[in-house]
Scaffold this motif. Structure first.
Motif, short mmCIF file in Angstrom:
data_model
loop_
_atom_site.label_atom_id
_atom_site.label_comp_id
_atom_site.label_asym_id
_atom_site.label_seq_id
_atom_site.Cartn_x
_atom_site.Cartn_y
_atom_site.Cartn_z
N VAL A 351 10.95 9.07 4.28
CA VAL A 351 11.31 8.49 2.47
C VAL A 351 10.16 8.68 2.50
N TYR A 352 9.73 8.52 0.95
CA TYR A 352 8.21 7.89 0.18
C TYR A 352 8.74 7.48 -0.97
N ILE A 353 8.35 6.34 -1.54
CA ILE A 353 8.69 5.96 -2.57
C ILE A 353 7.73 5.68 -3.06
N SER A 354 7.52 5.85 -4.60
CA SER A 354 6.12 5.21 -5.61
C SER A 354 6.77 4.47 -6.98
N VAL A 355 5.71 3.99 -6.77
CA VAL A 355 6.53 2.61 -8.45
C VAL A 355 5.36 1.96 -9.41
N VAL A 356 5.70 1.61 -9.96
CA VAL A 356 4.80 1.19 -11.22
C VAL A 356 5.02 -0.18 -11.84
N ASP A 357 5.32 -0.92 -12.03
CA ASP A 357 5.75 -1.90 -12.32
C ASP A 357 5.13 -1.82 -14.45
N GLU A 358 5.68 -3.33 -15.19
CA GLU A 358 4.94 -3.35 -16.08
C GLU A 358 3.41 -3.56 -16.40
N ASP A 359 3.59 -4.58 -15.58
CA ASP A 359 1.91 -5.44 -14.45
C ASP A 359 1.19 -4.61 -15.12
N ARG A 360 1.50 -3.20 -14.55
CA ARG A 360 0.83 -1.41 -13.85
C ARG A 360 0.18 -1.94 -12.46
N ASN A 361 0.97 -2.91 -11.76
CA ASN A 361 1.36 -2.95 -10.17
C ASN A 361 1.69 -1.47 -9.45
N ALA A 362 1.24 -0.69 -8.97
CA ALA A 362 1.00 1.02 -8.12
C ALA A 362 1.46 0.30 -7.12
N ILE A 363 2.32 0.83 -6.42
CA ILE A 363 2.39 1.18 -4.67
C ILE A 363 2.89 2.37 -4.59
N SER A 364 2.29 2.88 -3.65
CA SER A 364 2.73 3.91 -2.55
C SER A 364 3.35 3.11 -1.65
N PHE A 365 4.82 3.76 -1.04
CA PHE A 365 5.19 3.30 0.30
C PHE A 365 5.50 3.82 1.13
N ILE A 366 5.81 4.58 2.21
CA ILE A 366 6.69 4.90 3.10
C ILE A 366 7.12 4.62 4.77
N ASN A 367 8.56 5.03 4.47
CA ASN A 367 8.95 4.79 5.89
C ASN A 367 9.37 5.38 6.64
#
Length: 528
Positions: A351-367
């Motif tokens: 599974v792969y996950i991409s998230v960007v929040d209001e502060d533009r913290n950006a994460i690329s996450f895989i498990n």
């Protein structure tokens, strides 16, 4: 712009925050965390924990994790290696004394120590805004109260009946009534819920010490495994420096080895010598170049990549312009290379996950637990399915990826991150085991060479060279297949879709986010 008379979906567009995953419940868990004041890190952990329940064939807390993280949307990308190690008693001689001549795909000797929970815990403590316990609540709920099995999950699950039936504890949980659940069935995992509660209470120690670790080690030892409580207690993830190259004015970041992310960078360096934009994005000439670059890059991966220090000269040599020029020089436009041996590649579940929040913290996450349901071994007291990542090791002492005590295997799961001019532009990933480097490159060239939006780039049909045959999805046209055959590529229809993927594009000038989620999976991108 897509043709609205044809099946498909538009990219998702919003301003404040966005998450993209391969499962609707995971995307919703991420958005809920963001709405409640969590940041991108909290949202990604929450989504991954939910997927460890609702996509049990693809991932779980008995697996591994890698992360690329761009705080505040900057270009100083952080990389977290959450992959586990071989038991300290695992040696080539020990396995040979048991009659093994190569690493088994399943069973206790394929199990490396799970690294995911330690990585979640460390990531949460170092960069999260909410406690880890908050991030696990949605997963605990679905494991305890139940969740509805989605269509792609059921499709994958159905192929694993024989593996699950071989382990009575796996069968008891994952073959209810003696068969895999169908799409629409309700499924529960109460033992896993109890384990997640313990992790919520105690953090990583709830998994790597005490009752959970004792149960996992006892299960493995009963099957002949070489694992120990000390192996579990010693598990630690590592913050490492990513590796990167420039492509069409963007910087593409990947995990360093023991990860295969370098393979995608080698491909991009080769293709940078070509004017892809002049070619039909779905035509045989484009696919031919992609295939040839992949064949060369995978050869480098299979012979040179393994766990190594970030400063190992092999890394710099592989992504050097001179090396790319040499590799590119082997490619002909009028026919396929004939002097490369067939590469034995295979897909797997992730599974792969991409998230960007209001502060533009950006994460690329895989498990992942690697192959569907990993090793096939489930611990009944904990509900944990153990990964089979150790099957990637070689039992050839001189090989860089040779099995050794406490060593990390060469790893397929690879998060990606794009930056430009001091800012994060896109956390992205494409799932599918060995396919992932080619999937990354196909997605990136679709966007950076052909101007596709995120969703169109993910939708685009894919091919993959495996064992001397190019296996093409049904979306590839007959004319393209004929063109590939004329160039000397044996062609066959792919038995299942190639991978899946998610990505979120950050437009700093407009202040918008554009996300996509692969139609080959059940998931979605969503934001607010």
């Amino acid at each position: 712009m897509r043709d609205f008379q044809l099946p498909g979906r538009s990219a998702v567009r919003t301003t404040r925050a966005m998450a993209a995953t391969s499962h609707p419940l995971a995307t919703e868990a991420a958005l809920d965390m963001l709405r409640r004041g969590g940041n991108a890190v909290d949202a990604a952990i929450a989504a991954s924990a939910v997927q460890a329940v609702v996509e049990p064939q693809s991932t779980g807390i008995g697996g591994d994790c890698f992360v690329l993280y761009a705080p505040k949307g900057g270009d100083q990308v952080l990389a977290l290696n959450g992959s586990g190690r071989a038991p300290r008693a695992a040696t080539i001689d020990a396995l040979r004394s048991m009659g093994l001549s190569e690493m088994p795909r399943h069973g206790p000797h394929s199990v490396t120590i799970p690294g995911a929970i330690d990585a979640w815990d460390r990531l949460s403590r170092d960069h999260g805004r909410k406690p880890l316990a908050d991030c696990l609540q949605a997963a605990i709920h679905y494991a305890e109260a139940g969740y509805v099995v989605h269509d792609r999950v059921a499709f994958d699950w159905a192929d694993t009946a024989a593996l699950l039936a071989a382990d009575p504890h796996s069968a008891a949980i994952f073959l209810p009534g003696g068969k895999p659940p169908a799409a629409g069935d309700l499924h529960r995992q109460p033992a896993l819920a109890a384990t997640l509660r313990l992790v919520a209470e105690r953090g990583r120690d709830g998994f790597y010490t005490g009752a959970v670790a004792e149960a996992l080690v006892a299960r493995l030892r009963a099957l002949g495994g070489l694992h120990s409580l000390d192996d579990f207690a010693a598990t630690r993830c590592d913050w490492v420096a990513p590796v990167s190259v420039e492509y069409r004015g963007y910087r593409i970041h990947q995990m360093p080895p023991n990860n295969q992310g370098l393979t995608a960078l080698v491909m991009l360096n080769i293709l940078a010598h070509e004017d892809l934009a002049r070619l039909d994005p779905h035509g045989s000439a484009r696919f031919h170049l992609e295939i040839e670059a992949a064949r060369l890059a995978y050869r480098e991966r299979n012979t040179r990549l393994a766990e190594m220090d970030r400063n190992d000269p092999v890394i710099g040599a592989l992504i050097s312009p001179a090396h790319a020029a040499r590799l590119h020089g082997a490619i002909r436009h009028d026919r396929a290379m004939t002097d490369l041996p067939p590469i034995d590649l295979a897909p797997s579940d992730t599974v792969y996950i991409s998230v960007v929040d209001e502060d533009r913290n950006a994460i690329s996450f895989i498990n992942s637990t690697y192959w569907a349901f990993g090793s096939g071994i489930t611990c009944p007291q904990t509900g944990v399915v153990l990964q089979n990542r150790g099957s990637s090791f070689r039992m050839v002492p001189a090989h860089p990826n040779a099995l050794a005590p406490g060593k990390r295997p060469m790893h397929t799961i690879m998060p990606g991150m794009v930056t430009r001019e001091g800012r994060a532009i896109m956390p992205f990933g494409v799932m599918g085991g060995d396919f992932q480097p080619m999937g990354h490159v196909h997605l990136l060239t679709n966007m950076l060479d052909y101007g596709m939006d995120v969703q169109a780039a993910l939708d685009s049909p894919r091919v993959f060279p495996d064992k001397g045959v190019v296996r093409a999805e049904r979306g590839v046209s007959a004319a393209t297949l004929q063109g590939l055959q004329a160039l000397g590529h044996p062609v066959a229809e792919a038995e299942e879709p190639w991978g899946g993927g998610q990505a979120i594009w950050i437009d700093w000038q407009k202040g918008t986010l554009t996300g996509g989620s692969d139609p080959r999976k059940d998931g979605m991108a969503a934001g607010f």
